[in-house]
Write a protein that holds these residues in place. Structure first.
Motif, PDB file in Angstrom:
ATOM      1  N   MET A 192       0.828  -1.207   0.000  1.00  0.00           N
ATOM      2  CA  MET A 192       0.000   0.000   0.000  1.00  0.00           C
ATOM      3  C   MET A 192       0.865   1.260   0.000  1.00  0.00           C
ATOM      4  SD  MET A 192      -3.106   1.102  -0.082  1.00  0.00           S
ATOM      5  CE  MET A 192      -4.087  -0.300   0.470  1.00  0.00           C
ATOM      6  N   ALA A 193       1.905   1.265   0.834  1.00  0.00           N
ATOM      7  CA  ALA A 193       2.785   2.429   0.903  1.00  0.00           C
ATOM      8  C   ALA A 193       3.558   2.613  -0.399  1.00  0.00           C
ATOM      9  CB  ALA A 193       3.758   2.278   2.076  1.00  0.00           C
ATOM     10  N   THR A 194       3.952   1.503  -1.021  1.00  0.00           N
ATOM     11  CA  THR A 194       4.657   1.593  -2.302  1.00  0.00           C
ATOM     12  C   THR A 194       3.754   2.156  -3.383  1.00  0.00           C
ATOM     13  OG1 THR A 194       5.996  -0.334  -1.690  1.00  0.00           O
ATOM     14  CG2 THR A 194       5.955   0.290  -4.024  1.00  0.00           C
ATOM     15  N   SER A 195       2.511   1.707  -3.407  1.00  0.00           N
ATOM     16  CA  SER A 195       1.549   2.227  -4.382  1.00  0.00           C
ATOM     17  C   SER A 195       1.322   3.714  -4.174  1.00  0.00           C
ATOM     18  CB  SER A 195       0.227   1.467  -4.262  1.00  0.00           C
ATOM     19  OG  SER A 195      -0.744   1.989  -5.145  1.00  0.00           O
ATOM     20  N   HIS A 196       1.228   4.131  -2.917  1.00  0.00           N
ATOM     21  CA  HIS A 196       1.039   5.554  -2.619  1.00  0.00           C
ATOM     22  C   HIS A 196       2.254   6.366  -3.059  1.00  0.00           C
ATOM     23  CE1 HIS A 196      -0.400   9.129  -0.558  1.00  0.00           C
ATOM     24  NE2 HIS A 196       0.771   9.224   0.042  1.00  0.00           N
ATOM     25  N   LEU A 197       3.456   5.807  -2.863  1.00  0.00           N
ATOM     26  CA  LEU A 197       4.674   6.501  -3.278  1.00  0.00           C
ATOM     27  C   LEU A 197       4.700   6.666  -4.793  1.00  0.00           C
ATOM     28  CD1 LEU A 197       7.489   7.675  -2.801  1.00  0.00           C
ATOM     29  CD2 LEU A 197       8.380   5.325  -2.763  1.00  0.00           C
ATOM     30  N   ARG A 198       4.353   5.604  -5.526  1.00  0.00           N
ATOM     31  CA  ARG A 198       4.317   5.712  -6.987  1.00  0.00           C
ATOM     32  C   ARG A 198       3.320   6.780  -7.433  1.00  0.00           C
ATOM     33  NH1 ARG A 198       5.209  -0.094  -6.990  1.00  0.00           N
ATOM     34  NH2 ARG A 198       7.200  -0.496  -8.058  1.00  0.00           N
ATOM     35  N   HIS A 199       2.170   6.786  -6.799  1.00  0.00           N
ATOM     36  CA  HIS A 199       1.151   7.779  -7.162  1.00  0.00           C
ATOM     37  C   HIS A 199       1.661   9.193  -6.897  1.00  0.00           C
ATOM     38  CE1 HIS A 199      -2.828   9.533  -7.705  1.00  0.00           C
ATOM     39  NE2 HIS A 199      -2.670  10.160  -6.559  1.00  0.00           N
TER      40      HIS A 199
END
Length: 398
Positions: A192-199
């Motif tokens: 989840m945190a990785t997806s948020h970082l990419r976004h």
């Protein structure tokens, strides 16, 4: 769930094909984008609609049998999820549902009208959830594949040639040709945190790659290219570099962990240099307990040099040693003597047989021209390293 009478089920089965055809007509009339699709996706959508109505009738005919609404989408390949959006798919489901709700009660006995409406709406709800699940799985699979491509691209920057690194980055979706900067941070990110970082990265810059490696994360950011019309102007040419560095500071600041920002490089083919500098800085970071966070890799050059980073010696020479040497031997000698004598103006002046104000003037000029102030402990360390490297290089040339 209420069961329909046998005559009602027989009537639905008899009217099934007519309802399907009316549903397809309504889809074509209600959704202009559907008519613009290539023939193959349209045929797949038609198959989904036909199977959906058929499965509904099957479910009311044998209510005790387990009905899996997700099976409706088995007739359409996963590629269809990349052709139409979830919103469009749900719109199609709603359109077919409207037709069935309108027409199914009309073909069954009056006492079954309410029951058939409830059955239609319940089945339609399940189909909607099934569609969302199909798209969620497709998005998860695409995300995992994209993450793999990004990690491969980052590996290429570290180990392969510049051209191979640029090619791998292009495969991972890199489009720009502007300046690039890398970030290395000591933090573990879940999915989840990785997806948020990419976004976050994609919202504030042109290109980005994110690679999570155990307890660390690597981010490579790219900005827009410099417009050709402003390239001859030196002051403006630096603006894109400053802009992407500012973005890197923003991204690194949101990681809530120790983060090191590499130097800005001209393009993605040179990203390996920025990335190696950032990683070397992260390894050397414990040597500077008072370091700000985030910190630039070039500010950690003394620690990187002591940690054995070969790039650090080159960078100190390029940033400090060479500009100091260009200023001339009086300035270079004054800095070296001042630092060797513990930062004493008077002792430096006596050793060089000049006035203390001359020493002060020369040190001021070095601070202006080179960018490091010998009277500052941290800057003095950088200058001292540059002097030592310069002497070692001179000795090796003899």
């Amino acid at each position: 769930m209420d069961e329909l009478s046998t005559p009602a089920v027989a009537s639905l089965r008899q009217a099934q094909n007519i309802i399907i055809e009316h549903s397809l007509d309504r889809i074509s009339a209600a959704h202009p984008w559907y008519r613009t699709l290539p023939e193959a996706p349209r045929r797949q959508i038609e198959s989904v609609a036909r199977l959906g109505v058929t499965m509904f009738v099957d479910s009311v005919e044998t209510p005790d049998a387990a009905v899996m609404p997700s099976r409706i989408f088995n007739v359409a390949p996963a590629a269809l999820t990349g052709t139409i959006t979830l919103e469009q798919t749900l719109a199609l489901v709603r359109t077919v549902l409207d037709v069935v709700v309108d027409e199914a009660p009309q073909v069954v006995p009056a006492q079954d009208h309410n029951a058939v409406r409830i059955l239609v709406l319940t089945f339609g709800r399940d189909v909607g959830f099934a569609a969302a699940e199909v798209y969620a799985h497709a998005a998860e699979a695409r995300g995992a594949w994209d993450a793999r491509l990004e990690s491969v691209a980052v590996d290429a920057m570290l180990h392969d040639s510049p051209s191979d690194a640029a090619s791998r980055a292009g495969t991972a979706g890199w489009r720009g040709t502007g300046p690039v900067v890398a970030i290395a941070a000591r933090t573990g990110l879940d999915a989840m945190a990785t997806s948020h970082l990419r976004h976050t990265c994609r919202q504030i810059t042109t290109d980005s790659l994110v690679s999570v490696r155990g307890d660390s994360v690597i981010v490579v950011l790219g900005g827009p290219p410099t417009p050709p019309s402003v390239r001859p102007l030196k002051s403006r040419r630096a603006d894109p570099d400053q802009a992407i560095d500012k973005v890197a500071l923003e991204v690194a600041g949101k990681l809530d962990a120790a983060a090191v920002i590499g130097p800005v490089v001209a393009g993605i083919s040179q990203a390996g240099r920025s990335l190696r500098s950032a990683l070397a800085g992260l390894r050397a970071l414990p040597g500077w307990a008072e370091a700000p966070n985030p910190v630039h890799a070039d500010d950690l050059l003394p620690e990187r040099l002591l940690a054995g980073d070969e790039l650090a010696a080159e960078q100190i020479t390029a940033l400090v040693g060479r500009p100091l040497h260009v200023m001339g031997s009086p300035f270079e000698e004054t800095v070296a003597t001042y630092l060797a004598l513990g930062g004493s103006l008077e002792a430096t002046a006596r050793t060089l047989f000049v006035h203390a104000n001359t020493v002060r003037y020369r040190l001021g000029r070095v601070s202006e021209q080179v960018g490091w102030d010998a009277t500052d402990p941290r800057d003095g360390l950088m200058l001292h390293m540059a002097v030592i490297i310069s002497r070692l290089d001179a000795d090796s040339d003899d």
